[in-house]
Design a protein around this motif. Structure first.
Motif, PDB file in Angstrom:
ATOM      1  N   GLY A  19       0.267  -1.194   0.057  1.00 15.42           N
ATOM      2  CA  GLY A  19       0.119  -0.118   0.384  1.00 15.42           C
ATOM      3  C   GLY A  19       0.287   0.976  -0.253  1.00 15.42           C
ATOM      4  N   THR A  20       0.415   2.460   0.026  1.00 11.72           N
ATOM      5  CA  THR A  20       0.359   3.630   0.107  1.00 11.72           C
ATOM      6  C   THR A  20       1.941   4.084   1.333  1.00 11.72           C
ATOM      7  N   PHE A  21       2.519   4.871   1.396  1.00 10.14           N
ATOM      8  CA  PHE A  21       3.490   4.443   2.782  1.00 10.14           C
ATOM      9  C   PHE A  21       3.390   6.001   3.016  1.00 10.14           C
ATOM     10  N   GLY A 237      18.447  -4.290  -5.204  1.00 15.36           N
ATOM     11  CA  GLY A 237      18.610  -4.100  -6.254  1.00 15.36           C
ATOM     12  C   GLY A 237      18.049  -2.142  -6.094  1.00 15.36           C
ATOM     13  N   GLY A 238      17.836  -1.910  -4.571  1.00 14.24           N
ATOM     14  CA  GLY A 238      16.940  -0.283  -4.660  1.00 14.24           C
ATOM     15  C   GLY A 238      15.070  -0.689  -4.523  1.00 14.24           C
ATOM     16  N   SER A 239      14.480  -1.922  -4.645  1.00 17.42           N
ATOM     17  CA  SER A 239      13.417  -1.830  -5.072  1.00 17.42           C
ATOM     18  C   SER A 239      12.641  -1.852  -4.126  1.00 17.42           C
ATOM     19  N   VAL A 240      11.881  -1.127  -3.694  1.00 18.07           N
ATOM     20  CA  VAL A 240      10.649   0.062  -2.644  1.00 18.07           C
ATOM     21  C   VAL A 240      10.201  -1.260  -2.136  1.00 18.07           C
ATOM     22  N   TYR A 241       9.927  -1.691  -2.801  1.00 21.20           N
ATOM     23  CA  TYR A 241       8.768  -2.596  -2.157  1.00 21.20           C
ATOM     24  C   TYR A 241       9.881  -3.919  -1.772  1.00 21.20           C
ATOM     25  N   LEU A 242      10.405  -4.244  -1.851  1.00 24.22           N
ATOM     26  CA  LEU A 242      11.365  -5.581  -1.157  1.00 24.22           C
ATOM     27  C   LEU A 242      12.072  -5.235  -0.040  1.00 24.22           C
ATOM     28  N   THR A 243      12.122  -3.754  -0.428  1.00 21.67           N
ATOM     29  CA  THR A 243      13.354  -3.635   0.232  1.00 21.67           C
ATOM     30  C   THR A 243      12.229  -3.313   1.501  1.00 21.67           C
ATOM     31  N   GLN A 244      11.139  -2.655   1.269  1.00 30.11           N
ATOM     32  CA  GLN A 244      10.362  -2.668   2.726  1.00 30.11           C
ATOM     33  C   GLN A 244      10.005  -4.033   2.662  1.00 30.11           C
ATOM     34  N   LEU A 245       9.908  -4.320   2.163  1.00 30.15           N
ATOM     35  CA  LEU A 245       9.801  -6.379   2.586  1.00 30.15           C
ATOM     36  C   LEU A 245      10.151  -6.825   3.437  1.00 30.15           C
ATOM     37  N   ASP A 286       2.986 -13.840  -4.440  1.00 28.88           N
ATOM     38  CA  ASP A 286       2.303 -12.690  -4.619  1.00 28.88           C
ATOM     39  C   ASP A 286       2.098 -12.264  -5.376  1.00 28.88           C
ATOM     40  N   SER A 287       0.878 -11.073  -4.413  1.00 28.61           N
ATOM     41  CA  SER A 287       0.144 -10.534  -6.274  1.00 28.61           C
ATOM     42  C   SER A 287       1.532  -9.356  -6.874  1.00 28.61           C
ATOM     43  N   HIS A 288       2.831  -8.268  -6.104  1.00 31.38           N
ATOM     44  CA  HIS A 288       3.361  -8.372  -6.434  1.00 31.38           C
ATOM     45  C   HIS A 288       4.636  -8.226  -7.957  1.00 31.38           C
ATOM     46  N   PHE A 289       4.839 -10.037  -8.035  1.00 31.23           N
ATOM     47  CA  PHE A 289       4.961 -10.765  -8.608  1.00 31.23           C
ATOM     48  C   PHE A 289       4.149 -11.008  -9.884  1.00 31.23           C
ATOM     49  N   GLN A 290       3.352 -11.280  -9.521  1.00 28.04           N
ATOM     50  CA  GLN A 290       1.572 -11.310 -10.080  1.00 28.04           C
ATOM     51  C   GLN A 290       1.829 -10.255 -11.060  1.00 28.04           C
ATOM     52  N   SER A 291       1.381  -9.309 -10.774  1.00 25.25           N
ATOM     53  CA  SER A 291       1.635  -7.633 -11.377  1.00 25.25           C
ATOM     54  C   SER A 291       2.413  -7.655 -12.833  1.00 25.25           C
ATOM     55  N   ILE A 292       3.483  -8.043 -11.977  1.00 30.67           N
ATOM     56  CA  ILE A 292       4.693  -7.993 -13.078  1.00 30.67           C
ATOM     57  C   ILE A 292       4.389  -8.704 -14.180  1.00 30.67           C
TER      58      ILE A 292
END
Length: 379
Positions: A19-21, A237-245, A286-292
């Protein structure tokens, strides 16, 4: 290296991937500064360029909060939550659009009916004397298949152009954000292109920005922030989603360790690696990877570029950008995947393998005489 965990069950996790952070671990990037500057200068309509789940919505929310309310009033429209009938009917679309503008601009009066879109713009300006209006339009790529998409973005472009003769229209500025190129917004060759925007490129986190994101956890568990940031950056690699996860999970593990035993120590590098493995193993759900994956398959041009890279064929910067918008690849060469985790997830034998079928079809094509076959339709 081992560290003692000094957290309690009451420690609030400052990290969140979904979500929005806008929490304390939100990290400003160059795009934040570029967007604020563009809004302040009010010379063009900023357009935030980035793949999905790169932090566009969080960027918009952060910048909105930082603007001076005495001088600027902001509104927000998220096209991704419009109902199907609000995308298929122009009347329903405009009704929802202006209602969202009215609500987020905190305008008390209900919108009257209008014959022209620009009449609605003028009405909002008349209800907001002495201030500038900045309307943030998020997820504009949700409109790419909309039948009146060209007309809508042409109208926005015309509002900008009319500002040269009607200074009152200079008080309104649109900020667009989405995983679409400006040339996709107006595709009708009989219309002028959407050429009134200023590109604001939202890059992944740098190592230094990753250090800032990691700082709170590093301080709490007494890990050198550079070591933690570099270890996480190696996988994300600096992905905001993966870093926060990763940090969200690492924080929870630190709390659990404290609950289990006040004297327990953890080898944090082992936990980072274990979290990365869990992310990769569960990627298919995971919806993140499914979205990609979905974005890749919806973009025939991006899929074609992906296949060319897999075949070892060089591509231009413009072609690489097409693949970048799917979220799979970095914006700049030489790598095919944005980071280690994406490579493990989407490459051969990964949970969302995108390579094996393509390579099989490619070899079949070559055996049949179709040299250089790019089977984007079959994949």
């Amino acid at each position: 290296m081992q560290v003692t965990i000094e957290m309690t069950s009451h420690s609030v996790n400052p990290y969140r991937a979904a979500g929005t952070f806008s929490g304390p671990t939100y990290t400003e990037r160059q795009a934040d500064r570029d967007l604020r500057r563009s809004i302040k200068q009010n010379q063009r309509y900023p357009y935030v360029l980035a793949p999905r789940q790169s932090g566009k919505s969080s960027l918009i929310g952060h910048v909105r909060q930082s603007l001076c309310e005495a001088e600027i009033r902001t509104g927000f429209v998220d096209f991704s939550i419009f109902q199907p009938e609000e995308i298929s009917s122009r009347d329903a679309f405009e009704a929802r659009f202006f209602d969202d503008c009215r609500r987020t601009l905190d305008l008390a009066d209900p919108f009257p009916s209008f014959e022209r879109f620009v009449d609605g713009i003028e009405w909002m300006l008349s209800r907001s004397p002495g201030v500038r209006l900045v309307l943030f339009l998020d997820e504009v790529d949700a409109l790419l298949l909309c039948s009146f998409k060209d007309a809508f973005f042409s109208t926005i472009r015309n509002v900008f152009n009319e500002g040269a003769q009607r200074p009152e229209l200079k008080r309104i500025q649109f900020v667009l954000a989405g995983a679409a190129r400006p040339e996709e917004l107006i595709e009708d060759r009989l219309r002028s292109p959407f050429n009134v925007g200023e590109a604001i490129v939202l890059h992944d986190l740098s190592v230094e920005e990753t250090k800032y994101t990691c700082a709170i956890l590093a301080e709490r568990v007494r890990i050198p922030v550079s070591d933690l940031a570099e270890s996480i950056f190696e996988y994300t690699g600096g992905s905001v989603y993966l870093t926060q996860l990763i940090l969200e999970n690492l924080w929870n593990r630190a709390v659990d360790s404290q609950l289990a035993s006040s004297s327990r120590r953890i080898a944090w590098r082992d936990h980072v690696l274990e979290i990365v493995r869990e992310i990769i193993e569960s990627a298919a759900d995971d919806s993140h990877f499914q979205s990609i994956q979905s974005s890749l398959h919806k973009s025939k041009a991006g899929l074609r570029v992906y296949h060319r890279l897999l075949a070892g064929v060089s591509v231009s910067a413009a072609e690489r950008q097409l693949l970048w918008f799917t979220g799979l690849a970095p914006r700049d060469p030489p790598h095919i995947y944005r980071n280690y985790i994406y490579q493990r997830v989407f490459s051969a034998q990964g949970p969302i393998d995108q390579e094996t079928q393509w390579r099989r079809l490619y070899l079949i094509g070559r055996a049949g005489g179709a040299e250089g076959m790019t089977p984007e339709v079959q994949v």
